[in-house]
Design a protein around this motif. Structure first.
Motif, PDB file in Angstrom:
ATOM      1  N   PRO A   4     114.696  68.879  24.395  1.00  0.00           N
ATOM      2  CA  PRO A   4     115.632  68.418  23.382  1.00  0.00           C
ATOM      3  C   PRO A   4     115.563  66.900  23.200  1.00  0.00           C
ATOM      4  O   PRO A   4     115.302  66.182  24.167  1.00  0.00           O
ATOM      5  CB  PRO A   4     116.990  68.825  23.970  1.00  0.00           C
ATOM      6  N   GLU A   5     115.767  66.491  21.994  1.00  0.00           N
ATOM      7  CA  GLU A   5     115.768  65.063  21.638  1.00  0.00           C
ATOM      8  C   GLU A   5     114.514  64.349  22.133  1.00  0.00           C
ATOM      9  O   GLU A   5     114.586  63.255  22.690  1.00  0.00           O
ATOM     10  CB  GLU A   5     117.020  64.368  22.191  1.00  0.00           C
ATOM     11  N   ASN A   6     113.385  64.997  21.980  1.00  0.00           N
ATOM     12  CA  ASN A   6     112.088  64.422  22.380  1.00  0.00           C
ATOM     13  C   ASN A   6     111.981  64.172  23.880  1.00  0.00           C
ATOM     14  O   ASN A   6     111.092  63.436  24.317  1.00  0.00           O
ATOM     15  CB  ASN A   6     111.809  63.099  21.637  1.00  0.00           C
TER      16      ASN A   6
ATOM     17  N   THR B  93     109.531  74.061  25.574  1.00  0.00           N
ATOM     18  CA  THR B  93     110.561  73.200  24.958  1.00  0.00           C
ATOM     19  C   THR B  93     110.207  72.697  23.564  1.00  0.00           C
ATOM     20  O   THR B  93     111.092  72.195  22.871  1.00  0.00           O
ATOM     21  CB  THR B  93     110.820  71.957  25.836  1.00  0.00           C
ATOM     22  N   GLY B  94     108.946  72.808  23.172  1.00  0.00           N
ATOM     23  CA  GLY B  94     108.550  72.246  21.875  1.00  0.00           C
ATOM     24  C   GLY B  94     108.831  70.749  21.805  1.00  0.00           C
ATOM     25  O   GLY B  94     109.116  70.214  20.741  1.00  0.00           O
ATOM     26  N   GLY B  95     108.786  70.085  22.933  1.00  0.00           N
ATOM     27  CA  GLY B  95     109.001  68.631  22.965  1.00  0.00           C
ATOM     28  C   GLY B  95     110.471  68.222  23.050  1.00  0.00           C
ATOM     29  O   GLY B  95     110.785  67.077  23.269  1.00  0.00           O
TER      30      GLY B  95
ATOM     31  N   VAL C 205     100.385  70.045  13.317  1.00  0.00           N
ATOM     32  CA  VAL C 205     101.705  70.209  12.719  1.00  0.00           C
ATOM     33  C   VAL C 205     101.909  69.235  11.556  1.00  0.00           C
ATOM     34  O   VAL C 205     102.334  69.627  10.486  1.00  0.00           O
ATOM     35  CB  VAL C 205     102.824  70.027  13.775  1.00  0.00           C
ATOM     36  N   TYR C 206     101.538  67.953  11.779  1.00  0.00           N
ATOM     37  CA  TYR C 206     101.736  66.960  10.722  1.00  0.00           C
ATOM     38  C   TYR C 206     100.570  66.975   9.728  1.00  0.00           C
ATOM     39  O   TYR C 206      99.951  65.952   9.458  1.00  0.00           O
ATOM     40  CB  TYR C 206     101.856  65.555  11.317  1.00  0.00           C
TER      41      TYR C 206
ATOM     42  N   VAL D  54     115.604  65.778  16.537  1.00  0.00           N
ATOM     43  CA  VAL D  54     116.305  65.079  17.624  1.00  0.00           C
ATOM     44  C   VAL D  54     117.815  65.162  17.407  1.00  0.00           C
ATOM     45  O   VAL D  54     118.572  65.510  18.328  1.00  0.00           O
ATOM     46  CB  VAL D  54     115.844  63.597  17.691  1.00  0.00           C
TER      47      VAL D  54
ATOM     48  N   GLN E  83     107.121  67.876   7.465  1.00  0.00           N
ATOM     49  CA  GLN E  83     106.985  68.134   8.912  1.00  0.00           C
ATOM     50  C   GLN E  83     107.322  66.900   9.745  1.00  0.00           C
ATOM     51  O   GLN E  83     107.959  66.994  10.796  1.00  0.00           O
ATOM     52  CB  GLN E  83     105.574  68.631   9.256  1.00  0.00           C
ATOM     53  N   GLU E  84     106.875  65.733   9.263  1.00  0.00           N
ATOM     54  CA  GLU E  84     107.150  64.501  10.006  1.00  0.00           C
ATOM     55  C   GLU E  84     108.663  64.220  10.017  1.00  0.00           C
ATOM     56  O   GLU E  84     109.226  63.810  11.036  1.00  0.00           O
ATOM     57  CB  GLU E  84     106.417  63.308   9.372  1.00  0.00           C
TER      58      GLU E  84
ATOM     59  N   GLY F 268     111.295  74.493  19.581  1.00  0.00           N
ATOM     60  CA  GLY F 268     109.954  74.352  19.013  1.00  0.00           C
ATOM     61  C   GLY F 268     109.959  73.524  17.745  1.00  0.00           C
ATOM     62  O   GLY F 268     109.240  73.803  16.790  1.00  0.00           O
ATOM     63  N   ALA F 269     110.803  72.505  17.714  1.00  0.00           N
ATOM     64  CA  ALA F 269     110.873  71.580  16.567  1.00  0.00           C
ATOM     65  C   ALA F 269     111.285  72.279  15.271  1.00  0.00           C
ATOM     66  O   ALA F 269     110.885  71.878  14.187  1.00  0.00           O
ATOM     67  CB  ALA F 269     109.554  70.840  16.386  1.00  0.00           C
TER      68      ALA F 269
ATOM     69  N   GLN G 182     100.690  67.656  17.802  1.00  0.00           N
ATOM     70  CA  GLN G 182     101.564  67.554  16.633  1.00  0.00           C
ATOM     71  C   GLN G 182     100.808  66.905  15.463  1.00  0.00           C
ATOM     72  O   GLN G 182     100.873  67.389  14.344  1.00  0.00           O
ATOM     73  CB  GLN G 182     102.799  66.700  16.952  1.00  0.00           C
TER      74      GLN G 182
ATOM     75  N   TYR H 114     100.994  66.527  23.859  1.00  0.00           N
ATOM     76  CA  TYR H 114     101.761  67.319  22.896  1.00  0.00           C
ATOM     77  C   TYR H 114     101.850  66.592  21.554  1.00  0.00           C
ATOM     78  O   TYR H 114     101.758  67.210  20.500  1.00  0.00           O
ATOM     79  CB  TYR H 114     103.169  67.594  23.444  1.00  0.00           C
TER      80      TYR H 114
ATOM     81  N   ALA I  31     110.515  66.524  12.315  1.00  0.00           N
ATOM     82  CA  ALA I  31     110.367  66.137  13.730  1.00  0.00           C
ATOM     83  C   ALA I  31     111.411  65.091  14.110  1.00  0.00           C
ATOM     84  O   ALA I  31     111.953  65.106  15.221  1.00  0.00           O
ATOM     85  CB  ALA I  31     108.954  65.612  13.980  1.00  0.00           C
TER      86      ALA I  31
END
Lengths: 464, 304
Positions: free
Chosen positions: B252-254, B248-250, B269-270, A429, A421-422, A217-218, B265, B261, A425
């Motif tokens: 793994p590794e996007n 998955t929340g986007g 989120v942002y 990765v 937050q950005e 979930g990031a 964000q 989604y 994200a």
């Protein structure tokens, strides 16, 4: 009912409902007092009747603390008869996903709670009022830790006051340490020791996780930052990405080694907080990075036992991310509402022996007293007074947090980076890559993330 | 000269003016219009305006021209999100379009337990989506999860499912297909049952086997429904949000970040960047509109 009447009724009902939805609530409609003072900047007379809405009333599922909150409201209103305090039923106090909608819909409290993760964003978007002229009136204001307070400040102005604070440490299961032949009174002080301890705990059998982590979930980017800070690294420095550094590489390499070489982190890592707390509560996780509030969280929500958990400072800790939160004021709150809100904040959250720091009462109603959570007043007379109350009324084994209490004083608290937050994200990765791919290349991942974060910072004009 | 009463309609009814006579219909239409206005058209217009603004919902919104679109396009996740969305749509069509049609064909041919099997197929649709998704979270667990336990029975090494970039997206497609299989199957089944049986009898007399009957009778007879379902499925799957959000929340590794989604964000989120979220939403809407227009055009040409 005849079809025609039904149709008319339906249409009329929908029209009324739609009209109701679309009507904007004015600030005056939110609070009677706003009507008398709206538009004015000069503080009104102290005794002017005022109604202020405040956040963080304990939920109905926590009847004991809800009752004490209501008692406190009654006592407060007796002290200040001109203030009508309306506490809203929203739990959790702050939800970033509903915050903008509540703000837009006129549902946000005059005094609302914000975790420190979100304060800079709220300030930059002008969603909180400058309360600089009023903060000196709070009696314990001078004792608020400057590092924690700085999270509520920008350009010399203060936009809120913290009510809870903590630094990240290492939470560990003492029972598992004993079972694995480790001394629970001397938890790991270096990452090498963490690796060794994690291997021994994992060797206890199937389902045991030496070192727990969650990056689903990031949340991976955020946890990378916690690891990085603990090693003394920076996410952003002088307006540039600073995590592609020896410290950043050490964070990812260490996690990669524990995940794939030692196999001491389990196989489920792209999970959320709750998913790690379940095995934590079940006594299957040896260690994790986290704040002391993880312990009551695990005990209250996941059937853990206070006796099983210890907290110490993070291995090789140089810095610790400041966690916690505080209160800010609605952009349309009137001066009277701000003053009334600050009186409540002082009474309920910032005075030893009162409200949340009435630890004698907390002990009497069965709250967990003794878990460290005092960075708001760290090193001040107010902080000492709270610490004394905590020791006098402790209901949990405070010795098990001695490592944290002693160690955290030597660690520099550090706020989260700009555009947190950005940036998280992007870092997510890299973090999810080392936890999900054995062939992940740490150098490449960090270099790629660095390029992306620098582009983000440059575009946003983050000053160097 | 008086107009003779029309057959079946009482004379007094014909004397009522047209508007009055249709009042009930207008009433029901008004209800629908109000619903569409406030819950569909107004949000669309509002989102369109939002995509050119920066707002915090407190102070006056600021017009920023195409800045939000630039922000979105320059985002490193933008291309990934579109590629993932297209991949999800493609895979979801392969599974979610073909599988329900085959299931419907089988159900249509069955002579026994038809009602029971229809119920079983439709059952997942009746589950709240969150329950279905959480169920799959357990199925996909790399440790004690059901799927890996089954693989283990056959001596096949377990997969990382949601935790691997190579399997995460297809894992979401499987969830989506399972959750939507029932509705699509029922629609196909309804279409199949409308095909006159004499067409099949004629085909059989001509010596057509099962596959030739499907090819020359079933598919042409259900072509309109198939085209409609194709459009609906593409529109729905390109807006996929629930599965990556909950599973998955986007990551793994996007690998599972989708356009919808990413919109979420931006907005939630942002730091409440509703302008960028709106801009991305408008892009998605125009892509879907363009697709729908092309699809309708092709369908119309086919009819002509």
């Amino acid at each position: 009912m005849k079809p025609r009447n039904l149709a008319i009724l339906l249409s009329a009902g929908l029209a009324l409902a739609a009209a109701g939805c679309s009507s904007e609530q004015t600030p005056a409609a939110q609070s009677p007092s706003a009507q008398s003072t709206a538009g004015g900047t000069a503080p009104a007379a102290a005794a002017a009747p005022v109604t202020v809405t405040v956040a963080c009333k304990p939920p109905k599922t926590d009847p004991r603390n809800r009752k004490t909150w209501e008692e406190d409201v009654a006592e407060f209103q007796k002290m200040y008869p001109h203030i009508t305090l309306e506490s809203t039923d929203n739990f959790p106090c702050f939800d970033p996903q509903t915050f903008p909608a509540r703000l837009a819909g006129g549902q946000l409290e005059d005094m609302f709670f914000v975790p420190v993760t979100n304060t800079s964003q709220i300030i930059s978007q002008k969603l909180a009022q400058d309360i600089t002229p009023y903060v000196e009136s709070v009696k314990t204001y001078k004792d608020v830790n400057k590092d924690v307070l700085s999270l509520f400040q920008a350009d010399g102005a203060t936009y809120g006051l913290p009510s809870a604070g903590y630094g990240t440490g290492l939470v560990y299961n003492r029972k598992l340490f004993e079972q694995a032949g480790l001394d629970p009174n001397t938890p790991p002080k270096t990452w090498a020791e963490v690796r060794e301890a994690a291997k021994k705990i994992t060797a206890l059998g199937s389902g045991y996780i030496g070192f727990g982590e969650y990056a689903g979930g990031a949340t991976g980017g955020w946890h990378f930052m916690q690891h990085l800070y603990a090693r003394g690294g920076d996410v952003v420095k002088d307006g540039k990405a600073a995590f592609n550094s020896p410290e950043g590489k050490a964070v990812l390499q260490n996690l990669k080694d524990m995940r794939w070489t030692d196999k001491s982190m389990g196989s489920r890592l792209l999970i959320g907080w709750e998913s790690l707390m379940q095995p934590m509560g079940a006594g299957k996780v040896g260690m994790m990075l986290g704040a002391p509030d993880v312990v009551p969280g695990v005990v209250n929500g996941f059937k853990g036992q206070f006796a099983d958990y210890g907290v110490t400072v993070a291995p090789e800790a140089k810095h610790a991310q400041i966690g916690g939160g505080g209160f800010m004021f609605h952009p349309r709150a009137t001066p009277d509402q701000i003053k009334a809100g600050l009186l409540w904040l002082e009474f309920q959250f910032l005075t030893p022996g009162k409200g949340q720091f009435n630890l004698e009462r907390g002990k009497a109603i069965g709250n967990a007293v003794g878990v460290p959570d005092n960075t708001v007043f760290a090193g001040s007379p107010t902080g000492q007074a709270i610490e004394d109350l905590r020791k006098a009324n402790a209901t949990v084994p405070v010795d098990q947090y001695a490592g944290y209490n002693q160690g955290i004083a030597t660690v520099t608290p550090k706020p989260e980076p700009p555009m947190a937050q950005e940036i998280y994200a992007v870092l997510d990765v890299a973090m999810s890559a080392v936890l999900s791919r054995e062939d992940a290349n740490v150098d490449e991942l960090l270099a790629e993330a660095e390029t992306k974060v620098n582009a983000l910072l440059s575009k946003a004009g983050v000053a160097g | 000269m008086p107009v003779p009463p029309r057959a079946g309609i009482p004379a007094d009814l014909l004397e009522i003016p047209m508007i009055k006579r249709n009042l009930t219909a207008y009433g029901f239409m008004c209800a629908a219009l109000i619903c569409f206005t406030f819950f569909a058209w107004y949000p669309i217009v509002h989102q369109f305006l939002l995509s050119f603004q920066q707002t915090n919902f407190v102070t006056e919104a600021e017009w920023v021209g195409l800045d939000n679109f630039r922000t979105v396009i320059e985002d490193p996740a933008f291309g990934t999100a579109w590629l993932n969305t297209l991949a999800f749509t493609g895979l979801a069509l392969l599974c979610g379009y073909v599988v329900p049609f085959v299931v419907a064909l089988v159900l249509n041919e069955l002579r026994h337990c038809r009602a029971y099997l229809r119920f079983v197929v439709y059952l997942p649709v009746m589950l709240p989506p969150i329950v279905g998704v959480l169920l799959f979270r357990w199925f996909y667990d790399p440790g004690p999860g059901l799927f890996n336990q089954i693989l283990d029975l056959f001596g096949i090494p377990g997969l990382a499912w949601l935790d691997s970039t190579s399997t995460a997206l297809i894992s979401l497609v499987i969830v989506s297909t399972w959750m939507n299989l029932g509705s699509a199957t029922l629609i196909y089944l309804a279409a199949l049952q409308n095909i006159p049986s004499d067409l099949y009898e004629a085909a059989e007399l001509d010596g057509a086997g099962l596959f030739r009957r499907i090819r020359f009778v079933t598919i042409p007879q259900t072509r309109l429904i198939l085209l409609l379902m194709l459009m609906l499925q593409i529109v729905a799957t390109m807006q996929v949000f629930l599965e990556p959000f909950l599973l998955t929340g986007g990551g793994p590794e996007n690998a599972t970040v989708t356009v919808a989604y990413l919109m979420y964000q931006y907005a939630f989120v942002y730091g409440g960047n509703f302008g960028a979220g709106g801009a991305l939403g408008m892009m998605l809407m125009f892509v879907l509109l363009a697709f729908a227009a092309v699809q309708l055009r092709l369908t119309r040409e086919e009819k002509m």
